[in-house]
Design a protein around this motif. Sequence first.
Motif, short mmCIF file in Angstrom:
data_model
loop_
_atom_site.label_atom_id
_atom_site.label_comp_id
_atom_site.label_asym_id
_atom_site.label_seq_id
_atom_site.Cartn_x
_atom_site.Cartn_y
_atom_site.Cartn_z
N GLU A 270 0.78 -1.33 0.15
CA GLU A 270 0.03 -0.61 -0.22
C GLU A 270 0.91 1.20 -0.42
N VAL A 271 0.45 2.13 -0.70
CA VAL A 271 1.37 3.82 -0.70
C VAL A 271 0.96 4.30 -0.09
N PHE A 272 2.72 4.31 0.98
CA PHE A 272 1.30 5.58 1.76
C PHE A 272 2.06 6.73 1.97
N THR A 273 3.33 7.21 1.03
CA THR A 273 4.31 8.29 1.05
C THR A 273 4.30 8.38 -1.01
N VAL A 274 3.70 10.09 -0.83
CA VAL A 274 4.06 10.06 -2.23
C VAL A 274 5.57 10.88 -2.23
N LEU A 275 6.61 10.93 -2.58
CA LEU A 275 7.65 11.46 -2.46
C LEU A 275 8.20 12.51 -3.88
N THR A 276 8.58 13.42 -3.36
CA THR A 276 9.57 14.14 -5.20
C THR A 276 10.50 15.04 -4.55
N VAL A 277 10.86 15.22 -5.43
CA VAL A 277 12.04 16.92 -5.76
C VAL A 277 11.87 17.98 -6.29
N ASN A 278 12.61 18.97 -6.07
CA ASN A 278 12.00 20.50 -7.36
C ASN A 278 13.42 20.68 -6.99
N ALA A 279 14.54 20.61 -8.07
CA ALA A 279 15.50 21.16 -8.39
C ALA A 279 15.80 21.89 -9.75
N SER A 280 17.11 22.90 -9.59
CA SER A 280 17.64 23.54 -10.27
C SER A 280 19.27 23.15 -10.35
N ASP A 281 20.18 24.07 -11.01
CA ASP A 281 21.73 23.75 -11.12
C ASP A 281 22.44 24.04 -9.80
#
Length: 298
Positions: free
Chosen positions: A265-276
């Motif tokens: 079961e999915v309990f977390t959706v994880l992502t990142v935002n990034a630059s140079d």
Amino acid sequence: MPANDSGGPEDLEQAAVIFEGVRPRLFGIAYRMLGSSTEAEDLVQDVWLRWQACDRGAVADPAAFLATVTTRLAINAAQSARVRRETYIGPWLPEPVDTSADPHLGAERGEALGFAVLLLLERLSPTERAAYVLREAFDYPYRLIADIIQLSEVAVRQLVSRARKRVVGERRAPVTGAEQRRLLKAFVAAARSGDLTALEELFAADVTSYSDGGGVVRASRIPVVGAPRVAKYLRAFANRFWAGVTVEWGNVNGQAAALLCHDGEVFTVLTVNASDEGIDQVLWMMNPAKITAVSGLR
């Protein structure tokens, strides 16, 4: 009543065909305005009910009419949502949506869909947000936006310009999608192992970690800021948090995301935002009410 009269079976069938043809765009407008898939779906359903009940024979341009109704309802809903979010427990993050099937959610381009921009749009007034979304995501002409939000064309141009400056001025240039995915995978590996050095090397100096648990699950109720602090914070709970976790990969809001699962079961959706400069933001979406839709990504 004859079948082709207003309100008859053929008329309602045609109304449904018209509505379904523009529905992706209506949802796209509502979602970008509210940052919530659930609220956007409810709003679009309200638009459908109003479309059924109105005098459709008097509507010269159904698509413009429906976009107008959607936007005005969304402005009102955004005003109410802003009040509710003042009492939200911990950081509030947008509700992730699956963009693997419909990358642009009804837009000609994916503008105002990524998490970084949605978070910046939260700082705008609902009317500013509407003007920005209609112009930048859907390329509506200023004249039509003026009709929709009931302001002069000059005022609309000023709103869009001001909103655009805030969004561009407060955000670093993002990396490519491929680089964002690479950084996310490297982050998951480093966070899982608690590798302090590897984490700090991935981060921009002012990286911020946001955890949205909504007061329902255990999550940090304040953002964690700065590369050394975020790295130490992640290492501190690495053994407990990642035990028994499996990771799957998906695409939400036009960017790569890690779907963290316990017992399937999915309990977390994880992502990142990034630059140079590296990873600028780490987003942990953990509120169960917000992540139910991601099961369709798997």
